[in-house]
Design a protein around this motif. Structure first.
Motif, mmCIF file in Angstrom:
data_model
loop_
_atom_site.group_PDB
_atom_site.id
_atom_site.type_symbol
_atom_site.label_atom_id
_atom_site.label_comp_id
_atom_site.label_asym_id
_atom_site.label_seq_id
_atom_site.Cartn_x
_atom_site.Cartn_y
_atom_site.Cartn_z
ATOM 1 N N ASN A 1 -21.450 38.877 -33.309
ATOM 2 C CA ASN A 1 -20.104 38.312 -33.277
ATOM 3 C C ASN A 1 -19.484 38.500 -31.903
ATOM 4 O O ASN A 1 -19.955 39.308 -31.099
ATOM 5 C CB ASN A 1 -19.208 38.973 -34.332
ATOM 6 C CG ASN A 1 -18.877 40.413 -33.986
ATOM 7 O OD1 ASN A 1 -17.945 40.685 -33.238
ATOM 8 N ND2 ASN A 1 -19.655 41.356 -34.526
ATOM 9 N N ASN A 2 -18.430 37.731 -31.634
ATOM 10 C CA ASN A 2 -17.601 37.955 -30.441
ATOM 11 C C ASN A 2 -16.147 38.115 -30.857
ATOM 12 O O ASN A 2 -15.233 37.617 -30.206
ATOM 13 C CB ASN A 2 -17.772 36.822 -29.423
ATOM 14 C CG ASN A 2 -17.296 35.480 -29.954
ATOM 15 O OD1 ASN A 2 -17.003 35.325 -31.146
ATOM 16 N ND2 ASN A 2 -17.210 34.483 -29.075
ATOM 17 N N PHE B 1 -28.559 44.953 -53.788
ATOM 18 C CA PHE B 1 -27.319 44.301 -53.387
ATOM 19 C C PHE B 1 -27.564 43.655 -52.035
ATOM 20 O O PHE B 1 -28.147 44.262 -51.132
ATOM 21 C CB PHE B 1 -26.178 45.306 -53.276
ATOM 22 C CG PHE B 1 -24.931 44.757 -52.617
ATOM 23 C CD1 PHE B 1 -24.006 44.036 -53.343
ATOM 24 C CD2 PHE B 1 -24.696 44.947 -51.259
ATOM 25 C CE1 PHE B 1 -22.873 43.517 -52.747
ATOM 26 C CE2 PHE B 1 -23.566 44.434 -50.656
ATOM 27 C CZ PHE B 1 -22.652 43.719 -51.406
ATOM 28 N N GLY B 2 -27.134 42.391 -51.903
ATOM 29 C CA GLY B 2 -27.281 41.696 -50.632
ATOM 30 C C GLY B 2 -26.069 40.833 -50.338
ATOM 31 O O GLY B 2 -25.434 40.289 -51.251
ATOM 32 N N GLN B 3 -25.737 40.736 -49.069
ATOM 33 C CA GLN B 3 -24.585 39.935 -48.661
ATOM 34 C C GLN B 3 -24.838 39.358 -47.276
ATOM 35 O O GLN B 3 -25.347 40.040 -46.386
ATOM 36 C CB GLN B 3 -23.321 40.801 -48.636
ATOM 37 C CG GLN B 3 -22.088 40.099 -48.095
ATOM 38 C CD GLN B 3 -20.858 40.995 -48.169
ATOM 39 O OE1 GLN B 3 -20.511 41.512 -49.208
ATOM 40 N NE2 GLN B 3 -20.200 41.180 -47.025
ATOM 41 N N ALA B 4 -24.491 38.084 -47.103
ATOM 42 C CA ALA B 4 -24.624 37.423 -45.803
ATOM 43 C C ALA B 4 -23.363 36.622 -45.522
ATOM 44 O O ALA B 4 -22.805 35.985 -46.426
ATOM 45 C CB ALA B 4 -25.843 36.513 -45.780
ATOM 46 N N THR B 5 -22.901 36.650 -44.277
ATOM 47 C CA THR B 5 -21.690 35.943 -43.866
ATOM 48 C C THR B 5 -21.951 35.187 -42.575
ATOM 49 O O THR B 5 -22.564 35.730 -41.643
ATOM 50 C CB THR B 5 -20.516 36.923 -43.645
ATOM 51 O OG1 THR B 5 -20.224 37.596 -44.869
ATOM 52 C CG2 THR B 5 -19.268 36.190 -43.173
ATOM 53 N N VAL B 6 -21.504 33.932 -42.528
ATOM 54 C CA VAL B 6 -21.518 33.159 -41.289
ATOM 55 C C VAL B 6 -20.131 32.559 -41.108
ATOM 56 O O VAL B 6 -19.461 32.189 -42.075
ATOM 57 C CB VAL B 6 -22.585 32.038 -41.320
ATOM 58 C CG1 VAL B 6 -23.971 32.628 -41.319
ATOM 59 C CG2 VAL B 6 -22.393 31.134 -42.526
ATOM 60 N N LEU C 1 -13.393 30.089 -39.795
ATOM 61 C CA LEU C 1 -13.796 29.647 -41.126
ATOM 62 C C LEU C 1 -15.145 30.286 -41.424
ATOM 63 O O LEU C 1 -16.096 30.131 -40.650
ATOM 64 C CB LEU C 1 -13.909 28.124 -41.196
ATOM 65 C CG LEU C 1 -14.342 27.542 -42.553
ATOM 66 C CD1 LEU C 1 -13.283 27.818 -43.614
ATOM 67 C CD2 LEU C 1 -14.614 26.046 -42.429
ATOM 68 N N SER C 2 -15.243 31.013 -42.547
ATOM 69 C CA SER C 2 -16.470 31.749 -42.846
ATOM 70 C C SER C 2 -16.879 31.544 -44.301
ATOM 71 O O SER C 2 -16.056 31.271 -45.178
ATOM 72 C CB SER C 2 -16.285 33.245 -42.568
ATOM 73 O OG SER C 2 -15.266 33.785 -43.392
ATOM 74 N N PHE C 3 -18.193 31.715 -44.521
ATOM 75 C CA PHE C 3 -18.760 31.622 -45.864
ATOM 76 C C PHE C 3 -19.588 32.872 -46.118
ATOM 77 O O PHE C 3 -20.375 33.305 -45.261
ATOM 78 C CB PHE C 3 -19.645 30.382 -46.012
ATOM 79 C CG PHE C 3 -20.441 30.364 -47.298
ATOM 80 C CD1 PHE C 3 -19.818 30.131 -48.522
ATOM 81 C CD2 PHE C 3 -21.808 30.597 -47.282
ATOM 82 C CE1 PHE C 3 -20.549 30.138 -49.703
ATOM 83 C CE2 PHE C 3 -22.542 30.597 -48.458
ATOM 84 C CZ PHE C 3 -21.900 30.366 -49.667
ATOM 85 N N THR C 4 -19.401 33.489 -47.303
ATOM 86 C CA THR C 4 -20.122 34.702 -47.681
ATOM 87 C C THR C 4 -20.845 34.483 -49.000
ATOM 88 O O THR C 4 -20.271 33.960 -49.958
ATOM 89 C CB THR C 4 -19.147 35.894 -47.817
ATOM 90 O OG1 THR C 4 -18.497 36.124 -46.571
ATOM 91 C CG2 THR C 4 -19.894 37.155 -48.225
ATOM 92 N N VAL D 1 -19.194 34.567 -35.998
ATOM 93 C CA VAL D 1 -19.614 35.800 -36.645
ATOM 94 C C VAL D 1 -20.791 35.487 -37.557
ATOM 95 O O VAL D 1 -20.830 34.449 -38.228
ATOM 96 C CB VAL D 1 -18.459 36.444 -37.447
ATOM 97 C CG1 VAL D 1 -17.939 35.503 -38.521
ATOM 98 C CG2 VAL D 1 -18.897 37.763 -38.069
ATOM 99 N N ALA D 2 -21.791 36.356 -37.565
ATOM 100 C CA ALA D 2 -22.926 36.267 -38.474
ATOM 101 C C ALA D 2 -23.351 37.683 -38.819
ATOM 102 O O ALA D 2 -23.561 38.509 -37.922
ATOM 103 C CB ALA D 2 -24.089 35.502 -37.829
ATOM 104 N N SER D 3 -23.439 37.984 -40.103
ATOM 105 C CA SER D 3 -23.808 39.327 -40.523
ATOM 106 C C SER D 3 -24.635 39.269 -41.790
ATOM 107 O O SER D 3 -24.528 38.318 -42.582
ATOM 108 C CB SER D 3 -22.562 40.199 -40.754
ATOM 109 O OG SER D 3 -21.797 39.697 -41.839
ATOM 110 N N ALA D 4 -25.467 40.281 -41.989
ATOM 111 C CA ALA D 4 -26.297 40.384 -43.188
ATOM 112 C C ALA D 4 -26.402 41.846 -43.591
ATOM 113 O O ALA D 4 -26.535 42.732 -42.741
ATOM 114 C CB ALA D 4 -27.687 39.800 -42.940
#
Length: 944
Positions: free
Chosen positions: A279-280, A237-242, A908-911, A258-261
């Motif tokens: 993130n801030n 399982f993998g997920q990334a968000t910017v 505004l974010s994309f996952t 925000v950026a997460s993985a």
């Protein structure tokens, strides 16, 4: 007290005599199909001679027969859609439990068209565990585990992800019985996908040694255990968000990002997990402890009296972590993790503190702007070795590091009867590093005789705090108390070693006697050197504020416990003797102290299982608590000019008597759930504050003029109680749920208040008893229709009332708080979601408090093949009223604080989410990814 001991030994004798009541053995096992899935509702029939009895497997496929008196019997297994299976068993002619393990049923060759289970059992009550079936609490595809937890009765998740269960904080998380990221709760609840979860367990955990021996004493730790579905035990399982956005406040216009993985790889017993976040937006990936003790700025409670909420201020967070678990051969299991964070937080606050006094109360108004840079490392590793069926070894090394750099500017106005006592500005810097090393070794041996057991647990650790602080005061009015420019270097090191031994001897059928011993040795060395700046810009050592103080705390605990186990109930009764010695000496002043204490503590634990859905438990224990370094060291700490602190080297350790009563009930027919919990604590030699108010002009010692000095004393009379309940009423398979919650907390706080005459050392001291009661009643209604709406309406009303025995203390309060909330998600056209989260707080009785309206919303759209992509537009704090407000009170002061929090902004974010389990095709672009396999391993040792 003698009557208690007489009663205890009479009860022990009765328990030993009653141990002869067992008449048969227990036969149990689990029924699964050929794919490894549990078979629910299968009929199991046991026949011995002409007698027979039947049962059905539960939601986990488990079955149990109790009091089986025959050594030879037949078992028949049957279920719709499966071939019947019959087994003939010959067992030993004794009363030892018979574990049949997994019974596998083969599918019927002529299957019926379909078998539908209309509902599943959502709750299962065990001795120290409440287990929820995850599939009974539906959530949207790709939702995190946290969304399931929010629906569980008795579980509360706040906006920061902190979790409480049945009124107690959950402090650790495990996956399939093993610590996940060192037990860091949010790493699992916010990142694990809900659709891989089979069960969620809330466990009262008494430690590894207690879990092995079965003798559970002391205060348990609330632990969350997540078990993974067998068919999700292989895959990835993998997920990334910017995301990018901006503040909506014109004068700020700060960028928000925000950026997460997240990545999980499962391969049977091997499990790898990677987490990263930047993130801030005040989102912390890991929960670390503080960076070491430090004095606050002007105003606020004395050091050690509590800190501000983690939600205050604006944080830029950078974090990364790796978790690993595997099986090395058949005998060795390993698991461990590394976590790192680098956070910067800016907090702007204003505080009004009303300080009590027997004659003239002082008021302190403080404004502060503080920036904290915190760096944390944490590494832990677990190695479990089982060389054979009777020996078990667990070795756990750990390393952590906490570093803090703080810059603070503040102003303080101290007034008495509307007259200024002191008015100053403060510029302060602080640098602190705190490395911590530790190791724990557990060995357990089971003898051939059933129930005979020996275990030993050895631990050692070393913790250091190296700190440099430079407070610089500029007085605008009043007499300077502390030196205007101090350079304070503090080096503290604590070395500990401890061991605990346990030997258990079976006495009869279901009865055991345990002898135990525990030893703890802690040695603390502290060197504090304060330099002041002279008129020639040279620094000179200030002997009055410098000190080298060392102390040793040693405890020995000798215990005897008796345990008796029956089908419906079990109990543990025991008694322990605990002598303790505290030795301290000041290398600066030559002052030496030697304090000894001796405590006798009965132990009682009683569990009664009315049925699988109804249980009652009672637990009593006693334990000592040593004073802290700040409470012991006798030299005055002037790093906070208005609130100096001076320890008391003659303090005795506290001794806590803890009583817990719990009743849980689940109704299979109606689905109603009731959890109740009652706790009571009485503390002997409670370490309490003695606050001494000095007049603005104090001839004997001008350094103390206009200050409030905190000293520490031992006092009896402290006790506290807490009672809470949770009632849940579901309808139509939990589409509609009503939750009622209530809590009553009462504290009989002890403190001392002193005043000093202006021209002498004469002091007037009175004991203040602050009786505080907090009553809260809440209600929630949840609407949960899959893929249509998932919403919750909530409200609560809280009363906080304090009475002080010293009427002149002028700190009686009577506060009211009303909370209103509405949050939920509405789903449109299959792939569109509208989410909303509104809260309103109404304060009554607080001075200057605002009543904020907080509204967060987002709209998102799922797209791409198999909905692997999500585009979300979020708006936070639309009314821009997110100002932190807190109020607290004791017998010596009340404070009201307002602090900045992250205000209105848009993002505004994309996952992107990719996953593959149990041989399914990847739900995303072809190529890449690990081969099939992976997982969180099997169930915890011993199984639940």
């Amino acid at each position: 007290m003698k009557a208690i001991y007489i009663f205890l030994f009479v009860f022990l004798g009765f328990g030993i005599a009653s141990s002869k009541a067992d008449t048969g053995k227990t036969v149990h096992g689990v029924v699964k199909d050929s794919t490894g899935l549990t078979v629910i509702g299968a009929t199991v029939k046991l026949k011995a001679g002409t007698d027979s009895i039947s049962t059905a497997t539960d939601a986990n496929g488990a079955f149990t027969f109790n009091n089986v008196t025959s050594a030879t019997f037949d078992l028949t297994f049957s279920s719709i859609g499966f071939q019947s299976l019959k087994r003939h068993l010959i067992t030993a002619n004794d009363v030892q439990p018979v574990n049949l393990g997994v019974i596998t049923l083969k599918f019927e060759s002529h299957m019926l068209k379909g078998v539908t289970i209309s509902d599943i059992n959502p709750v299962k009550l065990k001795e120290d565990t409440v287990e929820f079936k995850a599939d009974a609490y539906k959530v949207r595809d790709n939702a995190p585990v946290e969304d399931v937890l929010k629906k569980l009765p008795g579980v509360d998740i706040d906006k920061d992800g902190n979790m409480t269960a049945q009124g107690k904080s959950v402090t650790k998380v495990r996956v399939n019985g093993k610590d996940f990221f060192g037990g860091d709760l949010k790493t699992a609840t916010k990142n694990l996908p809900a659709d891989i979860v089979e069960n969620i367990q809330i466990i009262d955990d008494y430690g590894d040694q207690a879990n092995i021996t079965g003798i559970k004493t002391g205060e348990p730790e609330k632990v969350l255990n997540i078990t993974v579905k067998p068919n999700k035990n292989y895959g990835y399982f993998g997920q990334a968000t910017v995301g990018d956005g901006a503040d909506a406040i014109p004068q700020e216009k700060d960028n928000r990002y925000v950026a997460s993985a997240t990545a999980f790889s499962f391969s049977g017993n091997r499990q790898l997990a990677f987490l990263g976040n930047l993130n801030n937006t005040n989102t912390n990936l890991f929960s670390f402890g503080g960076g070491g003790p430090r004095s606050g700025g002007p105003g606020g409670p004395p050091p050690g009296a509590g800190g501000s909420s983690n939600t205050n201020g604006i944080t830029t967070a950078r974090s990364i972590g790796l978790n690993y678990r595997d099986q090395w051969g058949k005998k060795v299991t390993v698991y461990g993790s590394y976590s790192f964070s680098d956070n910067t937080t800016n907090t702007i606050s204003s505080t009004i503190q009303n300080n009590t006094s027997l004659t003239n109360p002082l008021i302190n108004n403080v404004s502060s702007n503080q920036t904290d840079e915190k760096i944390n490392h944490r590494f832990n590793f677990n190695l479990e070795y089982k060389p054979d069926t009777v020996n078990y070894i667990k070795f756990v090394p750990s390393i952590s590091y906490a570093g803090v750099n703080t810059d603070q500017s503040a102003s303080s106005l101290f007034s008495q009867n509307n007259q200024t006592v002191s008015n100053y500005n403060l510029l302060s810097t602080l640098n602190s590093s705190a490395p911590n090393y530790g190791a724990n070794l557990l060995y357990n041996h089971r003898f051939n005789s059933k129930g005979r057991n020996f275990s030993v647990n050895v631990s050692a650790g070393s913790a250091r705090i190296d700190q440099t602080q430079n407070p610089v005061y500029t007085y605008l009015a009043g007499t300077a108390t502390a030196p205007l420019n101090q350079l304070i270097n503090t080096n503290v090191r604590t070395d500990t070693v401890g061991t605990s031994l346990s030997y258990m001897e079976p006495l009869g059928k279901g009865s055991y006697l345990e002898l135990n011993y525990a030893y703890h040795h802690g040695y603390t060395t502290s060197d504090k050197e304060t330099d002041t700046l002279t008129s020639l810009n040279n620094r000179n050592r200030y002997d009055l504020l410098s000190n080298s103080y060392n102390y040793t705390f040693v405890t020995n605990r000798f215990g005897l416990n008796y345990r008796f186990i029956q089908k419906k109930y079990n109990y543990t009764l025991g008694i322990a003797a605990q002598p303790a010695t505290l030795d301290g000496n000041s290398l600066t002043t030559g002052e030496q102290t030697h304090v000894t204490t001796f405590n006798i503590a009965p132990t009682a634990r009683f569990i009664y299982n009315f049925s699988r859905s109804q249980s009652l438990s009672l637990n009593y224990n006693g334990a000592s608590n040593q004073p802290t370094y700040n409470e012991l060291q006798p030299v005055t700490d002037f790093s906070n000019a208005s609130y100096p602190v001076q320890g008391n080297a003659n303090l005795k350790p506290e001794f806590n008597n803890n009583l817990t009563l719990r009743y849980n009930q689940f109704n299979f027919a109606s689905g109603n759930i009731l959890f109740t919990n009652l706790t009571f604590t009485k503390t002997d030699n409670k370490i309490v504050a003695n606050t001494i108010s000095y007049p603005s002009v104090y001839t004997p010692n001008p350094k103390l003029a206009g200050t409030i000095l905190t000293q520490y004393l031992n006092a009896d009379g402290f006790y506290s109680g807490n009672a809470n309940y949770v009632f849940a009423k579901p309808w139509q398979k939990r589409k509609y749920n009503l939750f009622l919650t209530g809590n009553i907390a009462y504290n009989n706080n002890i403190s001392y208040i002193s005043n000093v005459a202006a021209d002498s050392y004469d002091m007037t001291t009175e004991k203040n008893i602050a009786k505080n009661m907090v009553i809260t009643q809440g209600a929630k209604f949840r609407l949960d229709i899959t893929d249509v709406v998932d919403a919750e309406l909530s409200t609560s009303y809280s009363i906080n009332h304090t009475d002080n025995s010293i009427s002149s203390a002028n700190v009686n309060n009577n506060f009211r708080t009303i909370n209103l909330g509405l949050n939920g998600k509405n789903y449109f056209f299959k792939d569109y979601t509208l989410s909303y989260d509104y809260s309103k707080v109404i304060y009554k009785g607080y001075t200057g408090a605002t009543n904020p309206n907080i509204l967060n919303v987002y709209a998102e759209r799922r797209f791409l093949k198999n909905n692997i992509g999500t585009l979300r537009l979020s708006a936070f704090d639309l009314f821009n009223q997110n100002t932190g407000y807190t109020s607290s009170g004791t017998g010596t002061y009340t404070t009201q604080t307002q602090a900045n929090r992250l205000g209105r902004y848009y993002l505004l974010s994309f996952t992107l989410k990719l996953q593959k389990f149990a041989g399914k095709r990847p739900e995303g672009p072809p190529g890449g990814g690990p081969p099939p396999g992976g997982g969180f391993g099997g169930p915890p040792p011993g199984g639940e």
